[in-house]
Write a protein that holds these residues in place. Structure first.
Motif, PDB file in Angstrom:
ATOM      1  N   ALA A 122       0.002  23.730  37.490  1.00 41.76           N
ATOM      2  CA  ALA A 122       0.036  22.286  37.212  1.00 41.76           C
ATOM      3  C   ALA A 122      -1.160  21.841  36.368  1.00 41.76           C
ATOM      4  N   ARG A 123      -1.308  22.478  35.208  1.00 38.72           N
ATOM      5  CA  ARG A 123      -2.404  22.148  34.297  1.00 38.72           C
ATOM      6  C   ARG A 123      -1.988  22.491  32.864  1.00 38.72           C
ATOM      7  N   LYS A 144      -5.516  14.389  35.513  1.00 40.29           N
ATOM      8  CA  LYS A 144      -4.778  13.723  36.578  1.00 40.29           C
ATOM      9  C   LYS A 144      -4.468  12.266  36.256  1.00 40.29           C
ATOM     10  N   ASN A 145      -5.303  11.661  35.386  1.00 41.71           N
ATOM     11  CA  ASN A 145      -5.160  10.237  35.151  1.00 41.71           C
ATOM     12  C   ASN A 145      -5.802   9.858  33.826  1.00 41.71           C
ATOM     13  N   THR A 183      -7.095  20.214  33.641  1.00 42.08           N
ATOM     14  CA  THR A 183      -6.166  19.429  34.442  1.00 42.08           C
ATOM     15  C   THR A 183      -6.516  17.965  34.233  1.00 42.08           C
ATOM     16  N   TRP A 209       2.183  23.612  28.909  1.00 44.01           N
ATOM     17  CA  TRP A 209       2.121  23.248  30.318  1.00 44.01           C
ATOM     18  C   TRP A 209       2.240  24.493  31.175  1.00 44.01           C
ATOM     19  N   ASP A 258      -2.273   6.871  36.630  1.00 41.32           N
ATOM     20  CA  ASP A 258      -2.501   7.735  37.777  1.00 41.32           C
ATOM     21  C   ASP A 258      -1.246   8.551  38.095  1.00 41.32           C
ATOM     22  N   ASN A 259      -1.448   9.684  38.767  1.00 39.07           N
ATOM     23  CA  ASN A 259      -0.362  10.597  39.167  1.00 39.07           C
ATOM     24  C   ASN A 259       0.488  11.020  37.969  1.00 39.07           C
ATOM     25  N   ASN A 260      -0.194  11.318  36.878  1.00 37.63           N
ATOM     26  CA  ASN A 260       0.441  11.820  35.645  1.00 37.63           C
ATOM     27  C   ASN A 260       1.363  10.810  34.959  1.00 37.63           C
ATOM     28  N   LYS A 261       1.292   9.521  35.330  1.00 37.07           N
ATOM     29  CA  LYS A 261       2.106   8.502  34.647  1.00 37.07           C
ATOM     30  C   LYS A 261       1.675   8.325  33.195  1.00 37.07           C
ATOM     31  N   TYR A 262       0.459   8.755  32.868  1.00 40.26           N
ATOM     32  CA  TYR A 262      -0.028   8.643  31.493  1.00 40.26           C
ATOM     33  C   TYR A 262       0.832   9.461  30.521  1.00 40.26           C
ATOM     34  N   ASN A 263       1.530  10.476  31.032  1.00 38.92           N
ATOM     35  CA  ASN A 263       2.365  11.323  30.164  1.00 38.92           C
ATOM     36  C   ASN A 263       3.439  10.523  29.424  1.00 38.92           C
TER      37      ASN A 263
END
Length: 172
Positions: A146-147, A110-111, A108, A141, A125-130
């Motif tokens: 959620a991992r 997360k950031n 997982t 996925w 943060d909050n998966n914005k890196y995607n």
């Protein structure tokens, strides 16, 4: 009259000596060079011991022969892993090998945050890196948990690589 001349002369002498010292101090102070000091911070859950690495792109080439490795102790709790890029290196893009342990079947993330010194380049943060990284075929996925599920049977270990959006942030 003598006292007045003596006071003026002393004041002039003290004032001029102070200016010389001030000029000497200013002449010896050199401007501080601002150098690149990038760091990559990953917050993730690794249930098994693992090792992960970051490779950065410089002068249009990824420096795969100079990866920066970190050992990760397995834990069900989220942990922060920080990679420091050698100081003075201009980073154009990033590739992150997220797992070398073939027994690590999922992770997982997360950031993923990127900093240059105290300046925040990417707040992932909050998966914005995607929005800034692409996964390779070793990822799938798991919506229910959620991992990411990992597939270690490909030629290279599971990795994420910065896309054009990250390249734009790092090279501006």
């Amino acid at each position: 009259m003598r006292k007045l001349i003596l006071v003026l002369f002393t004041g002039l002498l003290l004032t001029s000596c102070g200016k010389d010292k001030k000029n000497e101090v200013e002449a010896t102070q050199e401007p501080v060079a601002v150098s690149d000091k990038y760091s990559v911070i990953i917050d993730g859950i690794y249930e098994k011991d693992d090792s992960i690495s970051v490779v950065y792109q410089k002068d249009n080439f990824f420096l795969y022969d100079k990866p920066i490795w970190q050992a990760v102790k397995g834990s069900a709790m989220a942990q922060r892993i920080t990679f420091d890029i050698p100081e003075g290196q201009k980073v154009e893009n990033l590739s992150i090998c997220v797992s070398k342990n073939k027994d690590q079947s999922y992770i997982t993330i997360k950031n993923v945050t990127v900093k240059n010194g105290a300046n925040l380049v990417l707040d992932g943060d909050n998966n914005k890196y995607n929005e800034y990284f692409a996964t390779d075929p070793s990822f799938s996925w798991d919506l229910k948990n959620a991992r990411f599920n990992l597939n270690h049977s490909n030629k290279y270990p599971p990795s994420i690589v910065g896309n054009d959006k990250l390249l734009g942030l790092l090279t501006k």
